[in-house]
Design a protein around this motif. Structure first.
Motif, short mmCIF file in Angstrom:
data_model
loop_
_atom_site.label_atom_id
_atom_site.label_comp_id
_atom_site.label_asym_id
_atom_site.label_seq_id
_atom_site.Cartn_x
_atom_site.Cartn_y
_atom_site.Cartn_z
N LEU A 27 -30.00 92.20 4.83
CA LEU A 27 -28.44 92.28 5.01
C LEU A 27 -28.50 92.95 6.58
CD1 LEU A 27 -26.07 91.67 3.76
CD2 LEU A 27 -27.94 91.38 2.19
N PHE A 28 -29.64 93.89 6.76
CA PHE A 28 -29.70 94.46 8.20
C PHE A 28 -29.80 93.26 9.25
CE2 PHE A 28 -31.93 95.55 11.77
CZ PHE A 28 -31.26 96.68 12.50
N LEU A 29 -30.65 92.40 8.90
CA LEU A 29 -30.91 91.24 9.77
C LEU A 29 -29.73 90.30 9.92
CD1 LEU A 29 -34.61 90.61 8.63
CD2 LEU A 29 -33.69 91.60 10.87
N VAL A 30 -28.85 90.03 8.76
CA VAL A 30 -28.02 89.30 8.68
C VAL A 30 -26.72 89.81 9.68
CG1 VAL A 30 -25.93 88.49 7.30
CG2 VAL A 30 -28.44 88.38 6.28
N VAL A 31 -26.48 91.19 9.45
CA VAL A 31 -25.58 91.88 10.29
C VAL A 31 -25.97 91.65 11.88
CG1 VAL A 31 -24.54 93.94 10.97
CG2 VAL A 31 -24.57 93.21 8.87
N THR A 32 -27.39 91.83 12.21
CA THR A 32 -27.77 91.80 13.44
C THR A 32 -27.46 90.32 14.13
OG1 THR A 32 -29.51 93.32 12.87
CG2 THR A 32 -29.85 91.98 14.92
N ILE A 33 -27.89 89.30 13.35
CA ILE A 33 -27.81 88.12 13.72
C ILE A 33 -26.14 87.58 14.03
CG2 ILE A 33 -27.71 85.51 13.07
CD1 ILE A 33 -30.37 86.11 11.38
N VAL A 34 -25.44 88.21 13.26
CA VAL A 34 -23.88 87.96 13.43
C VAL A 34 -23.53 88.78 14.56
CG1 VAL A 34 -21.72 88.15 12.29
CG2 VAL A 34 -23.53 87.44 10.81
N ARG A 35 -23.89 89.92 14.90
CA ARG A 35 -23.53 90.82 15.90
C ARG A 35 -23.83 90.11 17.21
NH1 ARG A 35 -23.67 92.44 20.36
NH2 ARG A 35 -23.75 94.30 21.07
N TRP A 36 -25.05 89.51 17.12
CA TRP A 36 -25.57 88.81 18.63
C TRP A 36 -24.95 87.57 18.66
CZ3 TRP A 36 -27.15 91.56 22.30
CH2 TRP A 36 -27.64 93.05 22.09
N LEU A 37 -24.75 86.91 17.67
CA LEU A 37 -24.45 85.29 18.02
C LEU A 37 -22.73 85.27 17.79
CD1 LEU A 37 -26.98 83.31 16.29
CD2 LEU A 37 -26.82 83.95 18.62
N ARG A 38 -21.99 86.20 17.37
CA ARG A 38 -20.62 85.86 16.93
C ARG A 38 -19.72 86.95 17.45
NH1 ARG A 38 -18.79 81.59 16.44
NH2 ARG A 38 -17.05 82.08 15.03
N VAL A 39 -20.29 88.14 18.17
CA VAL A 39 -19.40 89.04 19.05
C VAL A 39 -19.13 88.46 20.23
CG1 VAL A 39 -19.17 91.15 20.14
CG2 VAL A 39 -19.95 90.84 17.75
N SER A 41 -18.31 89.41 23.14
CA SER A 41 -18.92 90.30 24.25
C SER A 41 -20.53 90.06 24.42
CB SER A 41 -18.68 91.76 24.25
OG SER A 41 -19.21 92.27 23.02
N SER A 42 -21.12 89.51 23.20
CA SER A 42 -22.60 89.38 23.32
C SER A 42 -22.87 88.25 24.42
CB SER A 42 -23.16 88.98 22.09
OG SER A 42 -24.34 88.41 22.01
N PRO A 43 -24.01 88.37 24.99
CA PRO A 43 -24.65 87.57 25.84
C PRO A 43 -25.16 86.23 25.20
CG PRO A 43 -26.15 89.35 25.81
CD PRO A 43 -24.96 89.69 24.90
N LEU A 44 -25.57 86.40 23.87
CA LEU A 44 -25.59 85.07 23.00
C LEU A 44 -24.67 84.60 22.27
CD1 LEU A 44 -29.37 86.85 21.67
CD2 LEU A 44 -28.74 85.31 23.73
N TYR A 45 -23.48 84.92 22.70
CA TYR A 45 -22.46 84.48 21.79
C TYR A 45 -22.24 82.98 21.77
CZ TYR A 45 -17.34 83.73 20.60
OH TYR A 45 -16.24 83.38 20.06
N ILE A 46 -21.96 82.27 20.60
CA ILE A 46 -21.68 80.83 20.46
C ILE A 46 -20.34 80.85 19.75
CG2 ILE A 46 -22.65 78.86 19.39
CD1 ILE A 46 -25.41 79.91 18.94
N GLY A 47 -19.43 80.33 20.44
CA GLY A 47 -17.95 80.41 20.30
C GLY A 47 -17.72 79.50 19.31
N LEU A 53 -23.62 78.16 13.28
CA LEU A 53 -24.29 77.84 11.93
C LEU A 53 -25.43 77.14 12.14
CD1 LEU A 53 -20.86 77.65 9.66
CD2 LEU A 53 -22.55 79.62 9.83
N TRP A 54 -25.42 76.27 12.89
CA TRP A 54 -26.69 75.33 12.93
C TRP A 54 -27.84 76.43 13.70
CZ3 TRP A 54 -28.33 70.93 11.70
CH2 TRP A 54 -27.58 69.87 11.23
N VAL A 55 -27.51 77.47 14.26
CA VAL A 55 -28.72 78.30 14.68
C VAL A 55 -28.67 79.35 13.52
CG1 VAL A 55 -29.26 80.32 16.42
CG2 VAL A 55 -27.85 78.17 17.13
N ILE A 56 -27.74 79.83 13.03
CA ILE A 56 -27.77 80.97 12.04
C ILE A 56 -28.69 80.30 10.64
CG2 ILE A 56 -26.56 82.32 10.45
CD1 ILE A 56 -24.44 82.67 12.57
N GLY A 57 -28.29 79.14 10.33
CA GLY A 57 -28.66 78.76 9.13
C GLY A 57 -30.36 78.74 9.12
#
Length: 263
Positions: A27-39, A41-47, A53-57
């Protein structure tokens, strides 16, 4: 041999703690992934959600495979999912007395893992609800329930089959990881693609999002029960083998048989 005679004795307390630790890390890693890909303001944000989800999956699938194969995963069985625990219990290779301790450990690990994500990454994770999943607009509660239960039904059948054949058991960690990746990619934009009560529990509680929580908690367990029932029907109809261990990284030649010989 009767079902009660085949079930192993209660698992050691150390294995319960391993399951707690594995779910915490997950769950820590799940939150981390979401933080970097779905926030945003993140430089890795995917709108685009579907693209994200093709990356997260696949990343989530690789993480789960790695956790199953880790020393903790090999020791506890690497379930990290109450539905998986219920499925192998109903397939008669996991002790009933250890089901609730495992589920409690998984849910507690979910809360701790999501909390650690908040501690490490700060309040920014609140913007994405700690990674809480939601169904797509227009999806009814019954549709979400069927989708989540159906995903676990298929997963339970795959787990039951591969745990029954030592020659194939080595492929189980990758199979579970692949199934999780596909569930996220295909059902993520629709039902949410959880298929794991522990995946939703911690983030939803911390985010205060309880609207669909009961569905995400109950549907996977129902799917696990259905999957185990179908497995037993196939076993009786086609004389298939039954699982001989509850360990997802096991070779099938230790846990189940050893447990059966002790009781």
């Amino acid at each position: 041999m009767t079902a009660s005679a085949r079930r192993p004795a209660a698992v050691p307390t150390g294995q319960v703690w391993c399951e707690f630790g594995l779910t915490t890390v997950l769950l820590f890693l799940v939150v981390t992934i979401v933080r970097w890909l779905r926030v945003p303001s993140s430089p890795l944000y995917i709108g685009d959600l579907s693209l994200a989800l093709w990356v997260i999956g696949p990343v989530a699938g690789l993480l789960i495979t790695g956790l199953i194969l880790s020393p903790w995963g090999r020791r506890s069985g690497g379930h990290m999912n109450p539905a998986v625990t219920v499925a192998v219990w109903l397939m008669d290779v996991f002790p009933g007395t250890s089901v609730l301790p495992y589920i409690a450990a998984q849910l507690a690990g979910s809360l701790l893992g999501a909390s650690l994500g908040r501690l490490v990454w700060g309040p920014v994770v609140s913007a994405v609800g700690f990674g809480t999943l939601r169904p797509a607009p227009g999806w009814s509660a019954s549709a979400v329930f069927l989708a989540e239960a159906g995903c676990v039904l298929v997963l339970a059948l795959a787990v039951g089959f591969l745990l029954a054949y030592p020659a194939f058991a080595r492929w189980l960690p990758a199979t579970v990881g692949t199934c999780v990746a596909l569930i996220i990619v295909i059902f993520g934009p629709l039902s949410g693609g959880s298929a794991n009560p522990a995946r939703q529990f911690g983030p939803a509680v911390l985010a205060g999002r309880f609207t669909d929580l009961l569905i995400y908690m109950v549907a996977p367990v129902v799917g696990a029960g259905l999957g185990a029932s179908v497995h037993h029907l196939l076993y009786r109809r086609f004389q298939l083998r039954e699982p001989i261990t509850y360990k997802l990284a096991g070779t099938g030649d230790t846990a189940g048989r050893a447990g059966a010989s002790r009781v």
